[in-house]
Design an enzyme around this catalytic site. Structure first.
Site, mmCIF file in Angstrom:
data_model
loop_
_atom_site.group_PDB
_atom_site.id
_atom_site.type_symbol
_atom_site.label_atom_id
_atom_site.label_comp_id
_atom_site.label_asym_id
_atom_site.label_seq_id
_atom_site.Cartn_x
_atom_site.Cartn_y
_atom_site.Cartn_z
ATOM 1 N N THR A 187 -0.608 -4.087 5.111
ATOM 2 C CA THR A 187 -0.551 -2.663 5.443
ATOM 3 C C THR A 187 -1.821 -2.269 6.212
ATOM 4 O O THR A 187 -2.833 -2.958 6.090
ATOM 5 C CB THR A 187 -0.466 -1.859 4.137
ATOM 6 O OG1 THR A 187 0.854 -2.005 3.649
ATOM 7 C CG2 THR A 187 -0.793 -0.391 4.297
ATOM 8 N N ARG A 215 12.820 3.520 -1.414
ATOM 9 C CA ARG A 215 11.568 3.478 -2.176
ATOM 10 C C ARG A 215 10.423 3.994 -1.302
ATOM 11 O O ARG A 215 10.277 3.607 -0.151
ATOM 12 C CB ARG A 215 11.298 2.035 -2.609
ATOM 13 C CG ARG A 215 9.947 1.815 -3.320
ATOM 14 C CD ARG A 215 8.877 1.329 -2.375
ATOM 15 N NE ARG A 215 7.644 0.957 -3.062
ATOM 16 C CZ ARG A 215 6.494 0.712 -2.443
ATOM 17 N NH1 ARG A 215 6.422 0.790 -1.123
ATOM 18 N NH2 ARG A 215 5.431 0.385 -3.116
ATOM 19 N N VAL A 216 9.630 4.905 -1.844
ATOM 20 C CA VAL A 216 8.449 5.370 -1.112
ATOM 21 C C VAL A 216 7.228 4.934 -1.912
ATOM 22 O O VAL A 216 7.163 5.158 -3.120
ATOM 23 C CB VAL A 216 8.468 6.904 -0.947
ATOM 24 C CG1 VAL A 216 7.206 7.371 -0.236
ATOM 25 C CG2 VAL A 216 9.711 7.345 -0.180
ATOM 26 N N GLY A 217 6.280 4.308 -1.238
ATOM 27 C CA GLY A 217 5.063 3.847 -1.925
ATOM 28 C C GLY A 217 3.994 4.918 -1.924
ATOM 29 O O GLY A 217 4.257 6.104 -1.685
ATOM 30 N N ASP A 218 2.784 4.500 -2.165
ATOM 31 C CA ASP A 218 1.654 5.430 -2.201
ATOM 32 C C ASP A 218 1.244 5.916 -0.822
ATOM 33 O O ASP A 218 0.692 7.003 -0.666
ATOM 34 C CB ASP A 218 0.429 4.725 -2.811
ATOM 35 C CG ASP A 218 0.027 3.526 -1.937
ATOM 36 O OD1 ASP A 218 0.855 2.612 -1.770
ATOM 37 O OD2 ASP A 218 -1.100 3.525 -1.385
ATOM 38 N N THR A 238 -4.707 0.616 -0.209
ATOM 39 C CA THR A 238 -3.692 -0.381 0.101
ATOM 40 C C THR A 238 -3.474 -1.241 -1.137
ATOM 41 O O THR A 238 -4.387 -1.412 -1.937
ATOM 42 C CB THR A 238 -4.108 -1.260 1.299
ATOM 43 O OG1 THR A 238 -3.199 -2.371 1.384
ATOM 44 C CG2 THR A 238 -5.516 -1.811 1.173
ATOM 45 N N GLY A 239 -2.262 -1.753 -1.265
ATOM 46 C CA GLY A 239 -1.967 -2.590 -2.418
ATOM 47 C C GLY A 239 -0.679 -2.153 -3.083
ATOM 48 O O GLY A 239 0.212 -1.616 -2.421
ATOM 49 N N GLY A 241 1.675 -0.008 -4.407
ATOM 50 C CA GLY A 241 1.811 1.444 -4.315
ATOM 51 C C GLY A 241 2.122 2.109 -5.641
ATOM 52 O O GLY A 241 1.614 3.197 -5.941
#
Ligand code: ASP
Length: 340
Positions: A187, A215-218, A238-239, A241
């Site tokens: 990312t 799906r939505v991450g951080d 990053t990582g 989420g």
């Protein structure tokens, strides 16, 4: 203006573990990170805004096809791409998009969400397609590139093995369909401070391999994947989420800076907090504070970064875990200039 010429940016290329397949791309990754930092820095040097610098640096990474953003986005369980991106400024303006698969540069669509709408966050391919068209963006449907399709195949082959560590509930839900190792994430994100002292954070990601559609991450969530605030600074994460959201990681970094820690100390404190509550091997962060210190910390094996500030002699681009010493000795050299 910030104290004399104290502007710059730091860009990351994703936190995760070093996979064997990445070794062959190290030189290329370094080269792309250098290009990203030099485009962002060139704008700052001309008196450009931190927002312009963050956007420009991220666009280079989105266009590279190597990092997990834009044309290099990883795929969902269905083999499609659903990129997320966001930008945030110190005056708390922000724009975010989720599922932005219809434009080459999701970060620019996130910026448009901030500048051309009254909203903070727009999600979903169809609404975003309409929005992008209405503001004159060229529609360009992103498809997974060859590298990502090969990786997708590999993940799918592992499915039957039931060795899923990262998505245990999805694994149970989807039985033989999922297989995931928390590895090559790639990312991208960027934080900058300009010559007027204005800070900005930006992120762009394909998310995580074989995520469920929708799906939505951080990354696009203010406070989690990024945060900026003119009373503290800017941070970008990053990582994993799901873990980053749980601890509002970037807001935590900014709160530490607001309470007097410099960018490095704030990053260290936030990552050790995260490690305590959610374990190691989870995330990385970069940050800049209001006097132009930068910070970076991770509890993963690696997080490639490139850095260029007006008080440092040259740009640094670090990809491999064993190269981080260069950054720390450079920081050491600049310490006198930075502490206020
Ligand atoms: N944080 C991103 C997400 O969970 C992935 C990453 O940073 O690699 O979507």
């Amino acid at each position: 203006m910030v104290a004399e010429s104290r502007f710059g940016l730091i860009v990351h290329g994703g936190a995760g573990s070093l996979q064997r397949s990445m070794r062959k791309d190290i030189a290329l990754r370094r080269q792309i990170l250098r290009k990203s930092i030099s485009e962002g820095y060139a704008l700052l040097r001309k008196g450009g805004s931190s927002l312009d610098a963050v956007e420009a640096s991220i666009r280079v990474l989105e266009d590279s096809g190597i990092f997990n953003a834009g044309s290099g986005s990883c795929t969902t369980i269905e083999g499609k791409v659903e990129p997320d991106a966001a930008v945030m400024l110190g005056d708390l303006s922000c724009g975010a998009v989720a599922g932005a698969s219809m434009v080459s540069n999701p970060v620019s669509l996130a910026r448009a969400c901030m500048e051309k709408t009254d909203h903070v966050f727009i999600a979903g391919a169809e609404p975003l397609r309409k929005f992008a068209r209405s503001i004159g963006f060229e529609i360009h449907d992103l498809e997974p590139n060859k590298m990502r399709l090969d990786q997708y195949e590999e993940y799918m082959k592992k499915m039957g093995a039931g060795e899923l560590k990262e998505w245990p509930k999805n694994s149970a839900l989807l039985g033989r369909y999922l297989g995931q190792e928390y590895g090559n994430l790639d990312t991208v994100g960027s934080v900058a401070i300009d010559a007027d002292g204005k800070v900005c954070a930006g992120v762009s990601t394909g998310g995580r391999f074989v995520k469920l559609p929708g799906r939505v991450g951080d990354s696009p969530i203010p406070g989690a994947g990024l945060y900026a605030d003119s009373s503290s600074g800017a941070a970008c994460a990053t990582g994993a989420g799901e873990e980053i959201i749980r601890v509002s990681l970037c807001k935590t970094v900014c709160d530490f800076m607001k309470n007097g820690l410099d960018a490095q100390a704030a990053c260290d404190a936030s990552i050790s907090l995260l490690s305590k509550v959610r374990g190691v091997g989870v995330a990385g962060i970069i940050a800049v504070d209001l006097i132009g210190n930068y910070g970076l910390a991770r509890n993963t094996e690696m997080m490639p970064v490139s850095i260029r500030f007006s008080y440092s002699k040259k740009a640094l681009a670090v990809v491999l875990p064993e190269e981080y010493d260069v950054i720390y000795s450079e920081k050491e050299r600049n310490l006198g200039k930075l502490k206020m």
